[in-house]
Design a protein around this motif. Structure first.
Motif, PDB file in Angstrom:
ATOM      1  N   LEU A  26      27.196  11.571  30.621  1.00  0.00           N
ATOM      2  CA  LEU A  26      27.350  10.260  29.995  1.00  0.00           C
ATOM      3  C   LEU A  26      26.024   9.706  29.502  1.00  0.00           C
ATOM      4  O   LEU A  26      25.947   9.067  28.465  1.00  0.00           O
ATOM      5  CB  LEU A  26      27.962   9.277  30.996  1.00  0.00           C
ATOM      6  CG  LEU A  26      29.461   9.329  31.148  1.00  0.00           C
ATOM      7  CD1 LEU A  26      29.905   8.214  32.061  1.00  0.00           C
ATOM      8  CD2 LEU A  26      30.123   9.180  29.820  1.00  0.00           C
ATOM      9  N   THR A  71      26.055   2.607  33.166  1.00  0.00           N
ATOM     10  CA  THR A  71      26.277   3.971  33.640  1.00  0.00           C
ATOM     11  C   THR A  71      25.239   4.454  34.624  1.00  0.00           C
ATOM     12  O   THR A  71      25.491   5.413  35.341  1.00  0.00           O
ATOM     13  CB  THR A  71      26.293   4.949  32.461  1.00  0.00           C
ATOM     14  OG1 THR A  71      25.107   4.738  31.704  1.00  0.00           O
ATOM     15  CG2 THR A  71      27.497   4.754  31.617  1.00  0.00           C
ATOM     16  N   VAL A  76      28.686   9.560  37.748  1.00  0.00           N
ATOM     17  CA  VAL A  76      29.824   9.869  36.886  1.00  0.00           C
ATOM     18  C   VAL A  76      29.429  10.911  35.851  1.00  0.00           C
ATOM     19  O   VAL A  76      30.054  11.029  34.816  1.00  0.00           O
ATOM     20  CB  VAL A  76      30.314   8.602  36.161  1.00  0.00           C
ATOM     21  CG1 VAL A  76      31.012   7.707  37.127  1.00  0.00           C
ATOM     22  CG2 VAL A  76      29.170   7.899  35.502  1.00  0.00           C
ATOM     23  N   TYR A  79      32.619  15.165  34.632  1.00  0.00           N
ATOM     24  CA  TYR A  79      34.033  14.869  34.786  1.00  0.00           C
ATOM     25  C   TYR A  79      34.794  15.898  33.985  1.00  0.00           C
ATOM     26  O   TYR A  79      34.340  16.380  32.960  1.00  0.00           O
ATOM     27  CB  TYR A  79      34.348  13.454  34.299  1.00  0.00           C
ATOM     28  CG  TYR A  79      34.090  13.245  32.843  1.00  0.00           C
ATOM     29  CD1 TYR A  79      35.130  13.321  31.924  1.00  0.00           C
ATOM     30  CD2 TYR A  79      32.804  12.992  32.369  1.00  0.00           C
ATOM     31  CE1 TYR A  79      34.891  13.158  30.597  1.00  0.00           C
ATOM     32  CE2 TYR A  79      32.572  12.825  31.035  1.00  0.00           C
ATOM     33  CZ  TYR A  79      33.616  12.904  30.148  1.00  0.00           C
ATOM     34  OH  TYR A  79      33.378  12.740  28.820  1.00  0.00           O
ATOM     35  N   ASP A  81      37.591  17.152  31.480  1.00  0.00           N
ATOM     36  CA  ASP A  81      38.206  16.528  30.310  1.00  0.00           C
ATOM     37  C   ASP A  81      39.356  17.405  29.845  1.00  0.00           C
ATOM     38  O   ASP A  81      39.271  18.085  28.843  1.00  0.00           O
ATOM     39  CB  ASP A  81      37.173  16.357  29.201  1.00  0.00           C
ATOM     40  CG  ASP A  81      37.645  15.328  28.204  1.00  0.00           C
ATOM     41  OD1 ASP A  81      38.565  14.566  28.532  1.00  0.00           O
ATOM     42  OD2 ASP A  81      37.093  15.307  27.104  1.00  0.00           O
TER      43      ASP A  81
ATOM     44  N   ASN B  22      37.536   9.016  29.283  1.00  0.00           N
ATOM     45  CA  ASN B  22      36.485   8.276  29.977  1.00  0.00           C
ATOM     46  C   ASN B  22      36.263   6.938  29.281  1.00  0.00           C
ATOM     47  O   ASN B  22      36.198   6.870  28.052  1.00  0.00           O
ATOM     48  CB  ASN B  22      35.213   9.122  29.937  1.00  0.00           C
ATOM     49  CG  ASN B  22      34.162   8.594  30.858  1.00  0.00           C
ATOM     50  OD1 ASN B  22      33.815   7.428  30.779  1.00  0.00           O
ATOM     51  ND2 ASN B  22      33.665   9.432  31.740  1.00  0.00           N
ATOM     52  N   THR B 104      35.982   4.848  39.489  1.00  0.00           N
ATOM     53  CA  THR B 104      35.987   5.898  38.475  1.00  0.00           C
ATOM     54  C   THR B 104      36.043   5.277  37.089  1.00  0.00           C
ATOM     55  O   THR B 104      36.503   4.148  36.927  1.00  0.00           O
ATOM     56  CB  THR B 104      37.180   6.841  38.658  1.00  0.00           C
ATOM     57  OG1 THR B 104      37.167   7.795  37.604  1.00  0.00           O
ATOM     58  CG2 THR B 104      38.480   6.095  38.625  1.00  0.00           C
ATOM     59  N   ASP B 106      37.535   7.227  34.749  1.00  0.00           N
ATOM     60  CA  ASP B 106      38.599   8.021  34.137  1.00  0.00           C
ATOM     61  C   ASP B 106      39.894   7.212  34.109  1.00  0.00           C
ATOM     62  O   ASP B 106      40.395   6.805  35.156  1.00  0.00           O
ATOM     63  CB  ASP B 106      38.797   9.299  34.949  1.00  0.00           C
ATOM     64  CG  ASP B 106      39.579  10.318  34.161  1.00  0.00           C
ATOM     65  OD1 ASP B 106      40.335   9.904  33.274  1.00  0.00           O
ATOM     66  OD2 ASP B 106      39.432  11.510  34.439  1.00  0.00           O
TER      67      ASP B 106
END
Lengths: 174, 115
Positions: A26, A71, A76, A79, A81, B22, B104, B106
């Protein structure tokens, strides 16, 4: 010449946008969106819009600060996708719709750099006489369309108020 | 050519808003949409061989009117850029709250929103 510069900058912006959306990390995607914004501000300078270039730089820095605040120090970075069918289908439908509109409009679009309107001539002729501002953009913002700017300030104030309300700590007497 | 490239940038923004899961990526897609539309409006106002709409001391007004670029889209895009910042700040505030509550970014893992 200006077409070549604009096309080149636009291609770089498209690449930066793709990297920003597809990157796994991110933090690096936020850096990429900063790159896109700064290229956009340089392009505004080439398109003879110095006021907007300055505003774009300032806004870009503020946006980057806000996004990094959102962020950083949150784990995070990675992740998964996975592709789902439904959003992808919605995306295809949206893009088909926009493409149909775009192609049907493209026939009527004039050549780049040869557009003229009567409003433009009015503002350029009367702007200096009626308001006394040497910068015509400023005279349009603050004088001819001052109510628009008032509305803009209202929107800005309301949204910052909403953000502060969302982010505040618990009330004291709870 | 330039119109097509601008449309591609717009399409990338739509893809980011619709397809990504996201929350931060969705905000970035929205920002790309914003950039594409602002750039399109400025491109409409441009004239070949134009000069910036700022009158200097010893300049003929007639010549200035025939050469300067359109000031109206520039003024409105200035407003639009600032409003874009306001919307992004509100988005980020909501995203931070969601992260504090659910842990999160997500959107598919936020089960409690499902009815």
């Amino acid at each position: 010449m200006i077409e070549v510069i604009t096309s080149l900058f636009l291609i770089f912006m498209i690449l930066g946008a793709l990297i920003a959306l597809e990157s796994r990390d991110l933090f690096s995607s936020i850096i990429s969106i900063g790159v896109v914004g700064f290229i956009l501000s340089a392009l505004f300078l080439f398109l003879k819009a110095p006021d907007i270039a300055i505003v774009q730089i300032v806004i870009e820095i503020l946006t980057l600060v806000i996004l990094i605040r959102a962020t950083i120090s949150r784990d995070v970075c990675f992740y998964e996708d996975t592709r789902e069918f439904f959003p992808f289908a919605v995306n295809i439908i949206f893009l088909l719709l926009f493409s149909i509109i775009f192609i049907s409009v493209l026939k009527y679009m004039p050549e780049f750099g040869e557009i003229s309107s009567k409003v433009r001539e009015f503002y350029l002729k009367e702007g200096f006489k009626k308001t006394g501002a040497a910068n015509i953009v400023t005279s349009v913002i603050l004088d001819f369309r001052g109510y628009d700017t008032l509305g803009e300030a209202t929107v800005l104030f309301t949204s910052i108020l909403g953000a502060v309300t969302l982010l505040r700590r618990r009330a004291k007497n709870e | 050519m330039i119109w097509i490239l601008t449309f591609i940038l717009f399409a990338i923004g739509v893809y980011g808003v619709v397809c990504k899961r996201n929350l931060v990526k969705i905000i970035l897609g929205f920002m790309i949409l914003d950039y594409a539309i602002n750039l399109f409006l400025i491109l409409i106002g441009y004239r070949k061989g134009g000069i910036a709409p700022i009158i200097s001391q010893n300049e003929n007004l007639q010549e200035f009117v025939s050469k300067a670029v359109d000031p109206l889209p520039q003024a409105l895009v200035l407003t639009s850029i600032v409003i874009g910042l306001a919307i992004t700040a509100l988005f980020v505030a909501i995203a931070i709250r969601i992260y504090e509550k659910f842990g999160t970014f997500d959107i598919s893992k936020i089960k409690e929103l499902k009815g």
